[in-house]
Design an enzyme around this catalytic site. Structure first.
Site, PDB file in Angstrom:
ATOM      1  N   SER A  53      30.570  37.357  48.604  1.00 19.19           N
ATOM      2  CA  SER A  53      31.104  37.952  48.321  1.00 19.19           C
ATOM      3  C   SER A  53      31.564  37.975  46.833  1.00 19.19           C
ATOM      4  O   SER A  53      31.860  37.297  46.272  1.00 19.19           O
ATOM      5  CB  SER A  53      32.488  38.890  48.324  1.00 19.19           C
ATOM      6  N   HIS A  82      43.733  42.748  55.040  1.00 14.56           N
ATOM      7  CA  HIS A  82      42.928  42.618  54.855  1.00 14.56           C
ATOM      8  C   HIS A  82      42.549  43.803  53.935  1.00 14.56           C
ATOM      9  O   HIS A  82      41.974  44.371  52.404  1.00 14.56           O
ATOM     10  CB  HIS A  82      41.471  42.445  54.490  1.00 14.56           C
ATOM     11  N   ASP A 131      29.559  27.282  42.123  1.00  9.75           N
ATOM     12  CA  ASP A 131      29.301  27.741  43.615  1.00  9.75           C
ATOM     13  C   ASP A 131      27.848  28.648  43.854  1.00  9.75           C
ATOM     14  O   ASP A 131      27.569  28.694  45.281  1.00  9.75           O
ATOM     15  CB  ASP A 131      29.560  30.094  42.971  1.00  9.75           C
TER      16      ASP A 131
END
Length: 617
Positions: free
Chosen positions: A420, A308, A396
């Protein structure tokens, strides 16, 4: 060669802004209010006021603005890469890495065929990136930063003390992949000297040779397990390994490779088994420092593991979608035989007694690390994005509220939640924290258990909660969340200076303790996506919102993920009822305006319909 396209907007992208101090402080107070008593909130208000007006905040803001003015890219990026990733010393596996589980490929059930097709797709994507023919990421008409794609192929995280570094190897000089089987490493050149890429059939033939040779030799000491160690430990071991020219040459081949392909000898079946196998595997047949690891199991299942540090999940999800969609639709060019006489080369290691002991210790530490982790995949078949959109809410935000309700019912209170938010509309942008808990969401979760309220009333409160989350996410995407700005101010404090009142206040530490750490990546070709929790008393919940399903990957240190799954499924079923009951009635069509042909419409005539702004995270 066509006109370069991939990075054509980079010079036009705006730089990440430094928000106004008052704006961030006021927004911060709004985000902490849901968690504080009236008395504690008054204390926090005083701390924030002192920070704003006492001179300390103004001075830190001045330093941060000066840093932004001097930066050619982003005032945050170097700090963020160091603070969040390269300076992080715990093992990258579990703590940093993230994974995808791919949907089964019914045309390619044999592992060698599946693996070869994935490699071909990845190489085609790489070719378009190197030629700069890849279209830049866009949100509607807004271009996004493509900087992270430079760390996709031929990239590796290199352990160093006190902070790791990233290594990009020359793609023209390194046209090989590394294949792992039975803990062994093989270098396979996939592009010959003339620049011709091996066909899928040729790659498959070479992979079958690796299967045969590696299985005949059997499992060997797992050098890859060393990459699962604490970063300082791995740094010292790697330094010891490099004293041997043989080891140095093998590590060079691995670290410079286009990607790593892991051919595992396990056969995961369930969602949980496949997710754990992709997330960490057995700790041996991996090299966790590589940015790209594709994993293929002996039953043909497959997935991906990403390091990441220099890339978020959005570039690699695009890569994997390109491969999987292309294979599904038949648009991947599998090539024609090159006739190249390329054979896989087994990479050897010279392992001293101390290195063998280090490998044994790494395996013991790895087993203890993953034993602490509980993973549970919630594959919810009731509905997905298509239905949620018919409810006229953001998919979302709706999914975020489902997690809020589930946690509230399990624990009886709401907690700080990280989601995020992408800031790639800015040069070198990465992420901002969307703080999903609001006064509106707290009111709503409480209302859902109030028998005196009708489904419609509950749904209307839910819509307010969804709207508040979407509004905050829009601020984050615009670079105006509170967390990255506050981090910049905090890092602007010089050594020896006292801790400013805002950061000394207990509310700051509590509000950044992410009991729920969440993020969405959605693909119709994934059946799993996840990573680890960020605090010991919290959950990591990665989620996907495809058209007709919902996926949640719940990870914690055995905090009864099964119970959270129960409450999550319950929340999703009840939410459908209340949101259906509160769908706003359709707006009446405006009456036509009639006027004599010769008479102009008055300039002051009222607007017949106001424009609607839809915010979609």
């Amino acid at each position: 060669m066509s006109e370069p396209r991939t990075f054509r907007f980079q010079s036009q992208l705006p730089k990440l802004p430094v928000p106004e101090l008052d704006e961030t402080c006021d927004r911060y107070l709004t985000t902490v209010k849901p968690f504080l008593s009236e008395q504690d909130f008054e204390r926090t208000k005083l701390a924030v006021e002192e920070f704003k007006k006492g001179g300390v905040g103004q001075e830190l803001q001045k330093r941060l603005v000066e840093r932004a003015q001097k930066s050619e890219t982003s005032w945050l990026i170097d700090w963020w890469n160091e603070w969040a990733y390269m300076g992080y010393r715990d093992p990258v596996v579990i703590n940093v890495s993230y994974f995808f589980v791919f949907r089964d490929d019914k045309r390619r059930k044999q592992p060698a065929a599946r693996a070869a097709s994935l490699v071909t797709g990845a190489l085609l994507f790489r070719d378009s990136l190197l030629k700069e023919e890849l279209e830049p990421d866009m949100v509607r008409t807004t271009p996004l930063c493509m900087q992270q794609y430079k760390y996709m192929f031929n990239n590796c995280r290199i352990p160093q003390i006190p902070s790791d570094i990233t290594r990009n190897s020359d793609p023209k000089e390194n046209q090989h992949i590394v294949v792992m089987r039975k803990n062994q490493f093989y270098s396979l050149t996939v592009i010959d000297k003339d620049g011709s890429q091996l066909s899928t059939d040729e790659i498959e033939e070479q992979l079958l040779k690796i299967y045969e040779q590696a299985d005949k030799i059997g499992k060997v000491p797992a050098v890859g397990a060393l990459t699962s160690e604490h970063r300082d430990v791995w740094t010292n071991i790697r330094d010891e390994m490099l004293k041997s020219p043989l080891n140095a040459a093998s590590l060079e081949a691995i670290e410079s490779a286009i990607l790593v392909l892991c051919l595992d000898d396990t056969k995961p079946v369930t969602h949980d088994e496949a997710s754990r196998a992709c997330w960490h595997g057995d700790g041996r047949n991996r090299f966790y420092d590589k940015s790209l690891e594709f994993i293929v199991f002996d039953n043909g299942k497959a997935g991906f593991l990403g390091e990441h540090s220099m890339m978020d999940a959005t570039p690699t999800s695009r890569l994997c979608d390109f491969i999987l969609e292309g294979l599904d639709n038949g648009t991947i060019n599998h090539g024609t035989r090159t006739g190249a006489s390329i054979e896989p080369v087994r990479l050897e290691f010279e392992l001293t007694d101390s290195l063998l002991q280090a490998i044994d210790t790494a395996q013991t530490n790895f087993a203890a690390l993953i034993a602490k982790e509980d993973l549970r995949v919630v594959a919810f078949d009731g509905y997905g994005k298509n239905l949620i959109k018919k409810l006229q809410v953001s998919p979302d935000a709706y999914t975020q509220m489902a997690m809020q309700l589930a946690y509230y019912r399990m624990y009886g209170h709401c907690v700080p939640t990280y989601e995020s938010g992408m800031t790639k509309k800015f040069l070198c942008g990465r992420t901002e924290t969307c703080r999903s808990v609001t006064m509106e969401s707290v009111d709503w979760v409480k209302a859902m258990d109030d028998p005196a309220l009708s489904p419609k009333e509950k749904g209307e409160l839910g819509r307010k909660a969804v709207g508040a989350q979407s509004a905050y996410m829009a601020k984050c995407i615009d670079g105006r969340g509170v967390d990255r700005h506050l981090l910049g101010l905090k890092l602007s404090v010089l050594p020896g200076e006292p801790v400013p009142s805002l950061f000394a206040d207990p509310a700051y530490a509590y509000s950044t303790h992410w009991y729920l750490s969440t993020s969405q990546i959605t693909s119709e070709y994934f059946e799993g996506y996840g990573w680890g929790q960020v605090v010991s008393d919290g959950y990591g919940i990665a989620y996907m919102v495809p058209n007709n399903k919902l996926y949640f990957n719940i990870v914690s240190l055995h905090l009864r993920n099964d119970q959270l799954e129960h409450y999550l499924r319950e929340a999703l079923m009840e939410m459908r009822e209340v949101f259906e009951a509160s769908i706003p009635p359709p707006k009446p069509k405006p009456a036509p305006v009639s006027a004599p042909v010769s008479a102009p419409v008055a300039a002051s005539a009222p607007e017949l319909a106001a424009p609607t702004v839809v915010i979609t995270p």
